[in-house]
Scaffold this motif. Structure first.
Motif, PDB file in Angstrom:
ATOM      1  N   GLN A 216      37.660  57.983  -4.295  1.00 23.33           N
ATOM      2  CA  GLN A 216      38.303  59.298  -4.180  1.00 23.33           C
ATOM      3  C   GLN A 216      38.365  59.769  -2.734  1.00 23.33           C
ATOM      4  N   GLY A 217      37.571  59.153  -1.858  1.00 30.66           N
ATOM      5  CA  GLY A 217      37.561  59.549  -0.462  1.00 30.66           C
ATOM      6  C   GLY A 217      38.523  58.783   0.424  1.00 30.66           C
ATOM      7  N   VAL A 218      39.288  57.852  -0.136  1.00 23.19           N
ATOM      8  CA  VAL A 218      40.240  57.122   0.702  1.00 23.19           C
ATOM      9  C   VAL A 218      41.409  58.028   1.079  1.00 23.19           C
ATOM     10  N   GLY A 219      42.188  57.580   2.039  1.00 25.23           N
ATOM     11  CA  GLY A 219      43.303  58.385   2.506  1.00 25.23           C
ATOM     12  C   GLY A 219      44.445  58.459   1.510  1.00 25.23           C
ATOM     13  N   GLU A 220      45.382  59.347   1.806  1.00 23.33           N
ATOM     14  CA  GLU A 220      46.520  59.543   0.909  1.00 23.33           C
ATOM     15  C   GLU A 220      47.373  58.292   0.789  1.00 23.33           C
TER      16      GLU A 220
END
Length: 590
Positions: A216-220
């Motif tokens: 969930q913390g990866v980039g868009e």
């Protein structure tokens, strides 16, 4: 019959029976799973360096032959194909030889003929400029959409080839896509990533929560990749519900949905190769989630006082899965070397190549009798030090009792690994007949693996024609085929290769060079020496399993030196014993 009741000749005969030695070797490697994986890793490293060669034709044609072999696979499972190409020589045209495990490869040969025809046409268009395409440089493939300019003649020809490849490989691609419900499992992963933050969920195990937080913390951009990948997978799942035959019209064109499939395959192939870090994060989460689900299921089953069974939902690697799903797309790009490379193109230009089927080769059906005493005799004669001076060593006897129990439980029935009705290596699957006492029976394989069939053909042709010393195979060879190729190279000094081995042992029949009995004998002696030596090392590993020696036996310099010395001694022992048998036969006849 006990060991003491066997004659010396009968016990020595065990050492010149490759089927028997291969069965024992398979049993010991299966018994020691950890060592088998170490051996696999070492073998893969060795094979990766095999084609570091100055032979330009070999170096450039080998990947093409492997891709061609994979592109000839059409079945859902258990189909293995091998292919080689003999270059043109004087008035003799180039000729492809195709073999398949257990049957005449008619469909594979027809598909290869289609592929070669398209490649030859595309090569001609490429050399001529391809309707405006420069003669040098890469080929850019684009699908023709209604609002786009008309494709070039070259692009149109290659698209016809690409469509034909997907139609032929339809069942294979569909099976890989939907295996173990992976599309739905990936969809659930995307839903979790886009859903409630991991820190706010109380149903997650600690490792599962950490893995989801990382995703969930990866980039868009990565989040967009996950969603676009899922969209492509769902589109492919829908496309594969139709028959490939419904996509073909009389003139060979395709309906729009096949082009959509190709488009999404290309996109997925790019995602698979460009996002290894993202897929590793996905693997961490899938592993943690699956483990937690298995624990919950086990607890619920036991709370209900019901027997617990092993879960049927295996782990999988997203990146590796996507790579397998899109393999046809990559192999298609690989065979374009036949258009772009003058070295490869020269092998199929000019006179049209022939495509010839090699019929399957078999050996006589045999039932091997197995007992602890026969196993002990074989290991002792092969030079296992644990039995060299003391036949009744308690530790060794205890180990062999344990080994024989596992060996019998796995192989006292005809080998079910090759019993599928779809298998081209089908063997009878009924239980073997258990004989008196602790002796039981095992049916040996009768069908030669296809790469060994092609090797025998190349050996036959090499006396009169130039060959490409390589056999393309649709999957990595088993460890025994790889060993046979190695022994062939040692005995003949002719360097013919495959891509390597996956390191596993399978139900295997001993190959032969039927057109060259003298050389066949030399290869067989070398193979027997290898089998005996490997058997001693594997028995040593198996007896010491669970300790640090398992991970060091295969790479320890002392063990390597021992293997080298023992193998030479065993080859000499085999040759001496066979010479004594020949002399005895000569005396008997006179």
């Amino acid at each position: 019959m006990s060991q003491s009741e066997h004659t010396e000749s009968e016990r020595n005969a065990l050492l010149i029976d490759p089927q028997w030695l291969a069965l024992l070797l398979r049993g010991f490697q299966d018994y020691n799973e950890k060592h088998r994986r170490n051996l696999h890793a070492l073998t893969a490293q060795y094979n990766d360096s095999k084609l570091a060669t100055d032979n330009k034709i070999l170096r450039r044609s080998a990947p093409v032959l492997d891709s061609l072999a994979r592109l000839l696979i059409s079945e859902e499972s258990d189909q293995i194909v091998s292919v080689t190409l003999v270059p043109p020589d004087g008035d003799d045209p180039p000729e492809f030889f195709v073999a398949e495990n257990g049957r005449i490869p008619v469909a594979a040969a027809e598909q290869l003929t289609t592929i070669v025809r398209h490649l030859r046409t595309a090569r001609t268009l490429y050399v001529q400029g391809g309707g405006g395409l420069p003669k040098a440089g890469g080929i850019t493939l684009q699908l023709a959409h209604p609002d786009e300019a008309e494709p070039t003649l070259l692009t149109s020809e290659l698209l016809r080839l690409e469509r034909a490849l997907h139609r032929h490989c339809w069942n294979k691609e569909q099976r890989r896509l939907v295996k173990d419900g992976r599309v739905r499992r990936f969809e659930e992963l995307v839903e979790d990533v886009r859903g409630v933050p991991a820190g706010s969920r109380g149903d997650l195990a600690p490792k599962e929560r950490a893995a989801l937080e990382a995703l969930q913390g990866v980039g868009e951009a990565d989040l967009t990749t996950l969603e676009s990948t899922l969209a492509s997978l769902k589109m492919l799942e829908t496309s594969f519900k139709s028959s490939p035959d419904s996509a073909a019209t009389v003139d060979g064109t395709t309906h729009r949905f096949v082009d959509v499939l190709i488009d999404h395959m290309r996109q997925l192939d790019g995602e698979a190769s460009e996002n290894s870090v993202l897929w590793a994060l996905c693997d961490n989460y899938i592993g943690a989630k699956t483990t937690r689900q298995h624990v919950v299921r086990e607890q619920a089953t036991r709370a209900a006082n019901q027997p617990y069974t092993t879960p049927t939902t295996p782990l999988f690697s997203v990146g590796r899965w996507l790579t397998k799903v899109t393999s046809v797309t990559r192999d298609f790009r690989q065979i374009l070397r036949a258009i772009l490379s003058p070295t490869i193109a020269a092998l199929i230009e000019g006179v049209e190549p022939k495509v010839s089927c090699l019929p399957p080769r078999t050996v006589s059906r045999r039932t091997l009798k197995v007992s602890k005493e026969l196993v002990k005799s074989t290991l002792k004669l092969a030079g296992w030090s644990d039995l060299a001076t003391n036949d009744s060593d308690t530790d060794t006897d205890t180990f062999l009792d344990e080994f024989m129990e596992a060996f019998k439980s796995k192989y006292a029935k005809r080998d079910r690994r090759c019993s599928s009705s779809a298998s081209s290596l089908a063997e009878p699957s009924s239980p073997a007949v258990t004989t008196t006492g602790d002796t039981w029976e095992y049916d040996a394989a009768t069908v030669l693996h296809c790469e060994c069939v092609v090797l025998a053909k190349l050996h036959e042709l090499a006396a009169d024609r130039r060959i490409i010393p390589y056999v393309g195979v649709s999957k990595l060879s088993c460890a025994l085929c790889d060993a046979y190729f190695d022994c062939y190279r040692t005995a003949t000094r002719a360097a013919i290769y495959t891509a390597g081995t996956h390191g596993q042992l399978t139900n295997w029949a001993t190959p032969s060079l039927s057109t060259d009995p003298t050389m066949d004998q030399r290869v067989r002696e070398t193979l027997l020496g290898w089998l005996q030596t490997r058997l001693v090392v594997e028995a040593t590993n198996a007896k010491g399993r669970g300790g640090s020696s398992q991970s060091t036996v295969a790479s320890d310099p002392g063990i390597v030196a021992f293997e080298t010395r023992t193998r030479k001694a065993n080859i000499a022992k085999v040759a001496k014993f066979q010479a004594s048998l020949a002399a005895q036969a000569s005396e008997d006849s006179s």
